[in-house]
Write a protein that holds these residues in place. Structure first.
Motif, short mmCIF file in Angstrom:
data_model
loop_
_atom_site.label_atom_id
_atom_site.label_comp_id
_atom_site.label_asym_id
_atom_site.label_seq_id
_atom_site.Cartn_x
_atom_site.Cartn_y
_atom_site.Cartn_z
N MET A 3 9.25 54.65 10.27
CA MET A 3 8.54 53.99 9.17
C MET A 3 9.35 54.09 7.87
SD MET A 3 5.82 52.26 8.52
CE MET A 3 4.66 52.66 9.84
N GLU A 4 9.91 55.24 7.64
CA GLU A 4 10.71 55.45 6.43
C GLU A 4 11.91 54.51 6.38
OE1 GLU A 4 13.05 59.13 4.19
OE2 GLU A 4 11.61 59.56 5.78
N GLN A 5 12.57 54.35 7.53
CA GLN A 5 13.74 53.46 7.59
C GLN A 5 13.33 52.01 7.43
OE1 GLN A 5 17.14 54.47 7.97
NE2 GLN A 5 17.31 52.36 7.25
N ALA A 6 12.21 51.62 8.02
CA ALA A 6 11.74 50.24 7.92
C ALA A 6 11.42 49.87 6.47
CB ALA A 6 10.51 50.04 8.79
N ILE A 7 10.74 50.77 5.76
CA ILE A 7 10.40 50.52 4.36
C ILE A 7 11.66 50.45 3.51
CG2 ILE A 7 9.29 51.53 2.32
CD1 ILE A 7 7.09 52.56 4.20
N SER A 8 12.60 51.35 3.78
CA SER A 8 13.86 51.35 3.05
C SER A 8 14.64 50.06 3.27
CB SER A 8 14.72 52.55 3.48
OG SER A 8 15.99 52.52 2.87
N ASP A 9 14.68 49.60 4.51
CA ASP A 9 15.39 48.37 4.84
C ASP A 9 14.71 47.16 4.19
OD1 ASP A 9 17.16 49.81 6.30
OD2 ASP A 9 16.44 49.17 8.27
N LEU A 10 13.39 47.18 4.16
CA LEU A 10 12.64 46.09 3.52
C LEU A 10 12.99 45.99 2.04
CD1 LEU A 10 10.41 43.90 3.55
CD2 LEU A 10 8.74 45.75 3.15
N ASP A 11 12.98 47.12 1.37
CA ASP A 11 13.29 47.15 -0.07
C ASP A 11 14.72 46.69 -0.35
OD1 ASP A 11 10.74 48.05 -0.63
OD2 ASP A 11 11.30 50.17 -0.68
N LYS A 12 15.65 47.14 0.49
CA LYS A 12 17.06 46.78 0.29
C LYS A 12 17.28 45.28 0.49
CE LYS A 12 19.03 51.24 1.63
NZ LYS A 12 19.80 51.97 2.69
N GLU A 13 16.65 44.74 1.54
CA GLU A 13 16.86 43.32 1.82
C GLU A 13 16.21 42.45 0.75
OE1 GLU A 13 16.68 40.16 5.55
OE2 GLU A 13 15.96 42.22 5.84
N LEU A 14 15.04 42.86 0.28
CA LEU A 14 14.39 42.13 -0.80
C LEU A 14 15.26 42.14 -2.06
CD1 LEU A 14 10.64 43.20 -0.51
CD2 LEU A 14 11.49 40.85 -0.50
N GLN A 15 15.80 43.30 -2.37
CA GLN A 15 16.65 43.44 -3.54
C GLN A 15 17.90 42.57 -3.43
OE1 GLN A 15 15.91 45.49 -6.32
NE2 GLN A 15 17.57 44.28 -7.20
N ARG A 36 2.68 51.06 1.24
CA ARG A 36 3.69 52.01 1.66
C ARG A 36 3.14 53.42 1.87
NH1 ARG A 36 6.02 47.87 -0.51
NH2 ARG A 36 8.26 47.39 -0.29
N ASP A 37 2.31 53.87 0.96
CA ASP A 37 1.74 55.22 1.08
C ASP A 37 0.89 55.35 2.34
OD1 ASP A 37 2.95 56.04 -1.25
OD2 ASP A 37 1.21 55.61 -2.51
N LYS A 38 0.11 54.32 2.61
CA LYS A 38 -0.75 54.32 3.79
C LYS A 38 0.08 54.31 5.07
CE LYS A 38 -4.90 51.95 5.55
NZ LYS A 38 -5.80 50.79 5.35
N ALA A 39 1.14 53.52 5.06
CA ALA A 39 2.02 53.43 6.23
C ALA A 39 2.74 54.75 6.49
CB ALA A 39 3.04 52.30 6.03
N LEU A 40 3.25 55.36 5.44
CA LEU A 40 3.96 56.64 5.59
C LEU A 40 3.01 57.76 6.02
CD1 LEU A 40 6.32 56.45 2.48
CD2 LEU A 40 7.01 56.37 4.89
N GLU A 41 1.77 57.69 5.54
CA GLU A 41 0.78 58.69 5.93
C GLU A 41 0.43 58.56 7.41
OE1 GLU A 41 -1.46 61.96 5.70
OE2 GLU A 41 -0.22 61.17 4.07
N ALA A 42 0.32 57.32 7.89
CA ALA A 42 0.04 57.09 9.31
C ALA A 42 1.19 57.62 10.17
CB ALA A 42 -0.17 55.60 9.57
#
Length: 251
Positions: free
Chosen positions: A154-166, A194-200
């Motif tokens: 999940m952490e990698q997916a969120i990081s990749d999403l932010d990088k690609e958007l940027q 993001r917080d909900k996803a990381l918590e899950a």
């Protein structure tokens, strides 16, 4: 001990003489420069015993079909469809409430592939299919995010999403494909909490680790290896003390 400690210590192993969940997971998962076969066979974890290392290196290949046809996976999907019809189904990683005609995906929050190849799970001898399909690891989400996440953490997916958007937002000129991709990513971004996803993800991993630790550290295999190692270490320490005493008397 007159400097003989380093002689005895030469027989020490990195990470100790008993396999632990932490040590066998302590490896580089990148697989950079390795073929698929080399990536599978080349364990970079710290193993105290050859048997445990062999178990990991000879693990079965990941079979997606087994993980996606488990009884709890099918039952969770069935319940989700009923909840969607009743207007009670929401995104586990966001606040979106699904309509009756919307498509949903059931996500293995800790990916099935990651569970299959987890050295800690293999050391504990726990069935990967059952572990991956525990209820805490099955979460309903949008097809867009599930397809983006795939086997990533999940952490990698969120990081990749932010990088690609940027990266796309920083482009001065967007191609037609860029515009389509940016629109899709913005939709994922808007619907994702993001917080909900990381918590899950945190909860799913904690539940899995609890089962793995309980199974392994209460097993006869761990108790036996600990007892044997304790005896060997006692002999080594006794030898060091005895040699030190002899040299002291000689001096």
């Amino acid at each position: 001990p007159f400097g003989i400690g380093h002689i005895v210590a030469a027989y020490d192993k990195t990470g100790g003489n008993v396999d632990t969940i932490h040590n066998v997971r302590n490896k580089d998962k990148s697989g950079i420069g390795m073929s698929e076969e080399e990536s599978k066979k080349d364990s970079l974890g710290i193993y105290a015993t050859q048997d445990a290392k062999n178990d990991y290196e000879n693990r079965p290949d990941y079979d997606s079909h087994d993980y996606h046809t488990h009884q709890n996976y099918k039952q969770t999907n069935k319940q989700a469809k009923e909840d969607k019809v009743n207007g009670q189904l929401t995104d586990a990683f966001g606040n979106k409430q699904f309509k009756q005609n919307e498509t949903t995906n059931l996500d293995h929050t800790v990916s099935a592939k990651e569970v299959s190849e987890d050295a800690g799970r293999i050391l504990a001898d726990i069935d990967g299919v059952s572990l991956a399909n525990e209820s805490s690891n099955l979460n309903i989400t949008t097809p867009e995010f599930n397809n983006f996440k795939k086997a990533k953490t999940m952490e990698q997916a969120i990081s990749d999403l932010d990088k690609e958007l940027q990266m796309l937002n920083d482009k001065s000129v967007l191609t037609k494909n860029d515009k389509v991709r940016l629109k899709k990513l913005k939709k994922i971004d808007e619907e994702l909490d993001r917080d909900k996803a990381l918590e899950a993800d945190k909860k799913a991993r904690a539940d899995q680790d609890k089962k793995i630790n309980e199974k392994y550290y209460r097993s006869g295999k761990f108790a036996k290896n600990t007892a044997i190692t304790g005896a060997k270490e006692g002999v080594k320490m006794g030898m060091q003390q005895a040699l030190g005493l002899v040299i002291t008397e000689f001096f």
